[in-house]
Design a protein around this motif. Structure first.
Motif, short mmCIF file in Angstrom:
data_model
loop_
_atom_site.label_atom_id
_atom_site.label_comp_id
_atom_site.label_asym_id
_atom_site.label_seq_id
_atom_site.Cartn_x
_atom_site.Cartn_y
_atom_site.Cartn_z
N GLY A 65 0.79 -1.26 -0.08
CA GLY A 65 -0.07 0.14 0.22
C GLY A 65 0.90 1.05 0.05
O GLY A 65 2.22 1.25 -0.42
N ASP A 66 0.31 2.30 0.46
CA ASP A 66 0.83 3.63 0.27
C ASP A 66 0.81 4.46 1.69
O ASP A 66 0.92 5.44 2.10
N SER A 67 0.24 3.43 2.74
CA SER A 67 0.14 4.26 4.19
C SER A 67 1.59 4.44 4.70
O SER A 67 2.63 4.02 4.51
N ARG A 68 1.38 5.44 5.67
CA ARG A 68 2.61 5.97 6.26
C ARG A 68 3.10 4.80 7.37
O ARG A 68 2.33 4.13 7.92
N ILE A 69 4.43 4.93 7.30
CA ILE A 69 5.05 4.06 8.41
C ILE A 69 5.99 4.47 9.31
O ILE A 69 6.71 5.56 9.04
N MET A 70 6.14 3.89 10.67
CA MET A 70 7.12 4.45 11.56
C MET A 70 7.77 3.22 11.75
O MET A 70 7.21 2.11 12.28
#
Length: 358
Positions: free
Chosen positions: A63-68
């Motif tokens: 996907g394109d979700s933000r990640i930490m």
């Protein structure tokens, strides 16, 4: 690039403009292809902890979700971000890294958003920022918890809207960028102490990946040691070296406070300095002993894996807490003892979240 003769021909102008755009695109593709040819490190290991990280990488890359990404220094947080990018639909786009801890607060806006010519004294030409350079790809914000609160506010606005203006400019620039952030700090403690914005955390931590320290996955150490040893011997003209079974046990018994980065440096050193082709337990313990034989003050040992600004903050907080206790939490007496103004004491108490005992 080219020249135009007067009187101008509209067809000629359009042709030259198209050629310029095509050439720039070719240059960009060439740079990306060169970057791919670089011998990147890999995520090595078959332990349950490493397999879990691999699984999270595969899932999040879709996907394109933000990640930490969370983990101690040297665990490979940047490598995780690179793997996500390489396995994503954005792999053909750029991967741009920003070390937030290394950029002064006064320059962070220019670094991220770029600037126009004349925006400030040293702005002698227009410069694209990292966010614009990452358009169509991935922006990796390393050590994001080291950003100042003002810089965090600017980043929050930009990633909310995916729109920004260069410093000194009026044009609004829209980008399509995936954000991956990383930190080695306890982010919840940073939020509680007021050093990291909670709203920025919620924006970034859609997906959470924790990279375990090397001491928690000793089963991976033999494979990692072999990988690094083989890598460092590729360009070497000397004999091919290898670890024996007992040397692996010695490596696994070591605590590796610097994690994979420390193991990598150790393997490079032993590949150069060892005399024997077979690296025995005695040889490994000798080179490991070189590090421990260096007389390091016990007070400094705990700061070994920290960056300078992190170590300074930890020391300053503990030192201030002790001084406050020594003076019964009397601000004026503590300030006088330290040779600073009471207002500075109050500011540091707020910064570090120190609780004052009444």
């Amino acid at each position: 690039f080219d020249f135009l003769e007067k009187p101008l021909s509209l067809d000629r102008v359009i042709t030259i403009a198209k050629n310029a755009v095509a050439l720039e695109q070719l240059k960009r593709e060439n740079r990306m292809l060169r970057n791919r040819l670089v011998n990147h490190d890999q995520i090595i290991g078959t332990s349950a902890a490493t397999q879990k990280v691999r699984s999270l990488i595969d899932q999040s890359a879709k996907g394109d979700s933000r990640i930490m990404v969370f983990g101690e220094n040297g665990t490979g947080k940047e490598l995780v971000a690179q793997e996500i990018h390489r396995n994503s639909a954005r792999a053909a786009g750029p991967f741009i890294e920003v070390n937030c801890a290394a950029i002064p607060d006064t320059l962070i806006e220019s670094e991220l958003f770029g600037h126009e010519k004349g925006a400030f004294t040293s702005a002698i030409s227009r410069r694209r920022g990292k966010l614009e350079m990452a358009n169509g790809g991935t922006l990796f914000l390393d050590e994001i918890a080291d950003m100042s609160p003002s810089a965090q506010a600017k980043v929050l606005r930009a990633i909310q809207e995916m729109r920004f203006e260069r410093v000194g400019g009026e044009e609004s620039i829209s980008v399509d960028v995936r954000i991956i952030a990383a930190t080695n700090k306890d982010i919840h403690a940073e939020i509680a102490a007021g050093r990291f914005r909670e709203d920025l955390y919620f924006r970034l931590a859609v997906i959470w990946i924790e990279v375990p320290p090397l001491r928690d996955r000793p089963d991976d150490i033999p494979a990692l040691a072999d990988y690094f040893l083989g890598k460092f011997q590729l360009d070497s003209q000397g004999a091919r070296r290898r670890f024996d079974a007992e040397s692996y046990r010695a490596l696994q018994a070591h605590d590796w406070p610097g994690n994979v980065r420390e193991l990598k440096n150790f393997t490079e050193r032993i590949s150069i300095m060892a005399d024997d082709e077979v690296l025995t337990r005695e040889v490994v313990e000798f080179f490991l002993g070189e590090r421990s034989a260096v007389q390091v003050d016990s007070v400094l040992q705990e700061f070994g894996g920290m960056r300078l600004n992190e170590a300074r903050d930890v020391f300053e907080q503990r030192y201030l807490e002790q001084k406050l206790k020594d003076h019964g939490f009397n601000i004026s007496q503590t300030a006088s003892d330290l040779g600073i103004y009471p207002s500075n004491i109050h500011a540091k108490i707020k910064k570090f979240g120190i609780k004052i005992e009444k």
